[in-house]
Design a protein around this motif. Structure first.
Motif, PDB file in Angstrom:
ATOM      1  N   GLY A  17       1.007  -1.232  -0.083  1.00  0.00           N
ATOM      2  CA  GLY A  17      -0.087  -0.016   0.038  1.00  0.00           C
ATOM      3  C   GLY A  17       0.862   1.163   0.188  1.00  0.00           C
ATOM      4  O   GLY A  17       2.019   1.255   0.325  1.00  0.00           O
ATOM      5  N   PRO A  18       0.413   2.453  -0.398  1.00  0.00           N
ATOM      6  CA  PRO A  18       0.836   3.682  -0.398  1.00  0.00           C
ATOM      7  C   PRO A  18       1.430   4.219   0.687  1.00  0.00           C
ATOM      8  O   PRO A  18       2.384   4.808   0.765  1.00  0.00           O
ATOM      9  CB  PRO A  18      -0.106   4.614  -0.989  1.00  0.00           C
ATOM     10  CG  PRO A  18      -1.307   4.127  -0.856  1.00  0.00           C
ATOM     11  CD  PRO A  18      -1.190   2.563  -0.642  1.00  0.00           C
ATOM     12  N   ILE A  19       0.858   3.817   2.068  1.00  0.00           N
ATOM     13  CA  ILE A  19       1.468   4.387   3.343  1.00  0.00           C
ATOM     14  C   ILE A  19       1.738   3.399   4.109  1.00  0.00           C
ATOM     15  O   ILE A  19       1.744   3.151   5.367  1.00  0.00           O
ATOM     16  CB  ILE A  19       0.365   5.264   3.872  1.00  0.00           C
ATOM     17  CG1 ILE A  19      -1.145   4.433   4.064  1.00  0.00           C
ATOM     18  CG2 ILE A  19       0.293   6.257   3.477  1.00  0.00           C
ATOM     19  CD1 ILE A  19      -2.039   5.246   4.846  1.00  0.00           C
ATOM     20  N   TYR A  20       2.383   2.226   3.504  1.00  0.00           N
ATOM     21  CA  TYR A  20       2.820   1.089   4.223  1.00  0.00           C
ATOM     22  C   TYR A  20       3.989   1.809   5.152  1.00  0.00           C
ATOM     23  O   TYR A  20       4.929   2.737   4.764  1.00  0.00           O
ATOM     24  CB  TYR A  20       3.542   0.193   3.222  1.00  0.00           C
ATOM     25  CG  TYR A  20       4.630  -0.712   3.974  1.00  0.00           C
ATOM     26  CD1 TYR A  20       4.045  -1.897   4.839  1.00  0.00           C
ATOM     27  CD2 TYR A  20       5.940  -0.650   3.801  1.00  0.00           C
ATOM     28  CE1 TYR A  20       5.291  -2.601   5.396  1.00  0.00           C
ATOM     29  CE2 TYR A  20       6.790  -1.823   4.478  1.00  0.00           C
ATOM     30  CZ  TYR A  20       6.218  -2.610   5.153  1.00  0.00           C
ATOM     31  OH  TYR A  20       7.218  -3.445   5.816  1.00  0.00           O
ATOM     32  N   GLY A  21       3.942   0.971   6.538  1.00  0.00           N
ATOM     33  CA  GLY A  21       5.005   1.766   7.594  1.00  0.00           C
ATOM     34  C   GLY A  21       4.096   2.709   8.379  1.00  0.00           C
ATOM     35  O   GLY A  21       4.810   3.131   9.308  1.00  0.00           O
ATOM     36  N   LEU A  22       2.978   3.248   8.253  1.00  0.00           N
ATOM     37  CA  LEU A  22       2.327   4.369   8.899  1.00  0.00           C
ATOM     38  C   LEU A  22       2.442   4.047  10.364  1.00  0.00           C
ATOM     39  O   LEU A  22       2.800   4.837  11.211  1.00  0.00           O
ATOM     40  CB  LEU A  22       1.055   4.474   8.545  1.00  0.00           C
ATOM     41  CG  LEU A  22       0.237   5.373   9.335  1.00  0.00           C
ATOM     42  CD1 LEU A  22       0.356   6.835   8.986  1.00  0.00           C
ATOM     43  CD2 LEU A  22      -1.486   5.388   8.993  1.00  0.00           C
ATOM     44  N   ASN A  23       1.988   2.658  10.640  1.00  0.00           N
ATOM     45  CA  ASN A  23       1.879   2.289  12.078  1.00  0.00           C
ATOM     46  C   ASN A  23       3.320   2.330  12.828  1.00  0.00           C
ATOM     47  O   ASN A  23       3.168   1.958  14.095  1.00  0.00           O
ATOM     48  CB  ASN A  23       0.895   0.950  12.158  1.00  0.00           C
ATOM     49  CG  ASN A  23       1.354   0.064  11.170  1.00  0.00           C
ATOM     50  OD1 ASN A  23       1.395   0.361   9.819  1.00  0.00           O
ATOM     51  ND2 ASN A  23       1.097  -1.186  11.597  1.00  0.00           N
ATOM     52  N   ASP A  24       4.292   2.052  11.909  1.00  0.00           N
ATOM     53  CA  ASP A  24       5.446   2.383  12.485  1.00  0.00           C
ATOM     54  C   ASP A  24       6.188   3.655  12.922  1.00  0.00           C
ATOM     55  O   ASP A  24       7.064   3.760  13.450  1.00  0.00           O
ATOM     56  CB  ASP A  24       6.657   1.639  11.695  1.00  0.00           C
ATOM     57  CG  ASP A  24       6.502   0.121  11.773  1.00  0.00           C
ATOM     58  OD1 ASP A  24       6.261  -0.433  12.770  1.00  0.00           O
ATOM     59  OD2 ASP A  24       6.970  -0.646  10.824  1.00  0.00           O
ATOM     60  N   ALA A  25       5.461   4.467  12.532  1.00  0.00           N
ATOM     61  CA  ALA A  25       5.928   6.013  12.660  1.00  0.00           C
ATOM     62  C   ALA A  25       5.380   6.643  13.575  1.00  0.00           C
ATOM     63  O   ALA A  25       5.367   7.857  13.441  1.00  0.00           O
ATOM     64  CB  ALA A  25       5.558   6.295  11.038  1.00  0.00           C
ATOM     65  N   HIS A  26       4.425   5.967  14.780  1.00  0.00           N
ATOM     66  CA  HIS A  26       3.866   6.934  15.705  1.00  0.00           C
ATOM     67  C   HIS A  26       4.058   6.340  16.973  1.00  0.00           C
ATOM     68  O   HIS A  26       3.062   6.525  17.898  1.00  0.00           O
ATOM     69  CB  HIS A  26       2.387   6.927  15.298  1.00  0.00           C
ATOM     70  CG  HIS A  26       1.618   8.072  16.012  1.00  0.00           C
ATOM     71  ND1 HIS A  26       1.641   8.120  17.168  1.00  0.00           N
ATOM     72  CD2 HIS A  26       0.878   8.966  15.400  1.00  0.00           C
ATOM     73  CE1 HIS A  26       0.772   9.256  17.494  1.00  0.00           C
ATOM     74  NE2 HIS A  26       0.394   9.590  16.488  1.00  0.00           N
ATOM     75  N   GLY A  27       5.196   5.846  17.186  1.00  0.00           N
ATOM     76  CA  GLY A  27       5.605   5.351  18.655  1.00  0.00           C
ATOM     77  C   GLY A  27       4.768   4.118  19.214  1.00  0.00           C
ATOM     78  O   GLY A  27       4.561   4.076  20.415  1.00  0.00           O
ATOM     79  N   GLY A  28       4.192   3.290  18.249  1.00  0.00           N
ATOM     80  CA  GLY A  28       3.386   2.188  18.758  1.00  0.00           C
ATOM     81  C   GLY A  28       2.001   2.775  19.322  1.00  0.00           C
ATOM     82  O   GLY A  28       1.493   2.042  20.002  1.00  0.00           O
TER      83      GLY A  28
END
Lengths: 139, 139, 139, 139
Positions: free
Chosen positions: D86-97
């Protein structure tokens, strides 16, 4: 590129013997304890929470042992200088919540080198120190 | 390998009743509060932020309840010994920011065992303690 | 206000016996391991890092045991559903870095209730699981 | 400098009613749940862990509600775009869990404004979503 294996300092057998000696002293004085042993790198080697010891003392015992490695001294040695009127007041705020500046953490020394440390918590600081000393004596 | 289900200590009904009793006391004294109940393992069971209570007191109330579990005492019991001239000054810096060392956290006890804890925050420490006691009395 | 003491679930003797059984299996297969036991609340009861085991597996072993408590299942049961095409992909990013979603964590069950958990790490997931099962069988 | 009090969005009564509606649906389908309600600022307003629900779902439920506020959408809406292709793959790694990218988090909307959110966790994502919808419908 040469491969290698981890450098062991305090062995698992050492850690077991140290914890047993500390637990025996804790039982003798009737104060259940959290007891942690870390290696020369400050990394956990073994831990035991005796029945009745504090859940909150899990990190305190581990952090006492870590602190003894981190500053090459007993944790009690940091107490005076980190008080509000001491020269390094604020030290324990400056390390992400891992430093303990009261008694109960003691380095494990062999041939003049710090090979690991023990940390003990749940009792009074006098009890924690006494039990840590009993453990360190078994190294 | 046998499967099993989580061991419940404070029940959801217990938690609801405790929070209601605490909230009633808070309303009576005119001080909205954050009220948290944790189980015997220190894990959140229920929480309520009354209208007007502090957002900053969300973690304080939860951490007060956790601390009461972690050290098997009321949070207010830790206050004297953790002051700048106390024997365990620095305790609350040594646990990753989860310990609260002033009143408002009380263990929930049944048959001599700590089954959970309540934590209350937003008011003065006297108000927090009074509301926590009202909640604990409903257990 | 009545005082009380911590509710013990897995005892220190249990934890010692479980770790010894796991370590014996690890020695038998020639793979040193980090072995952790937590209680029903997910709080560390005992840990041992065998000589040669990974330092990085200290938190992995503890977090495997925690995860088994947290989701009332073996950690390996979470693997399929958390893969990139699974329904709960991203679960392990959503809990502050404490969840492990591959084998090696097993609940300790008595009378249908989860009383604690064991977590094992350093080897392959097959080895971790085998050693964890050996430990759990000693409960 | 004018003084003021906190801007309330979802009220404590709202939160209680929403949680009760969600818990009733959870009971109806026989799946105990963690249920969290946050306000328009993403801050916890109330939480309940039903008996039998996951300890690990405490933060998951709270973070689902937070995520629904944080990205002004249902958490399930983030699932496709955050997968590895997906286009925002990694989003959930980018907000401190703190982000959850699968169903169970739903905004609470009034007059076109997001006033809060509900997050539900422990069951399958279909169950979590169904229970969250039942809760949201009570707003």
């Amino acid at each position: 590129m040469a491969t290698g294996t981890v450098l062991e300092t305090v062995s698992a057998d050492d850690a077991r013997r140290i914890i047993d000696a500390a637990a025996a002293k804790a039982a003798e004085i009737g104060q259940p304890m959290d007891i942690a042993v870390v290696d020369a790198g400050g990394n956990l080697k073994a831990h035991l929470r005796m029945d009745g010891a504090n859940i909150g003392s899990i990190p305190i015992s581990i952090n006492k042992a870590y602190t003894a490695i981190a500053f090459q001294c007993q944790t009690g040695d940091l107490q005076k200088n980190t008080r509000p009127d001491g020269p390094i007041y604020g030290l324990n705020d400056a390390h992400g919540g891992r430093l303990v500046v009261f008694p109960g953490g003691i380095p494990l020394v062999r041939d003049g080198k710090i090979m690991g440390a023990i940390g003990v918590s749940t009792g009074t600081i006098e009890q924690d120190q006494e039990v840590a000393e009993a453990g360190a004596s078994a190294y």
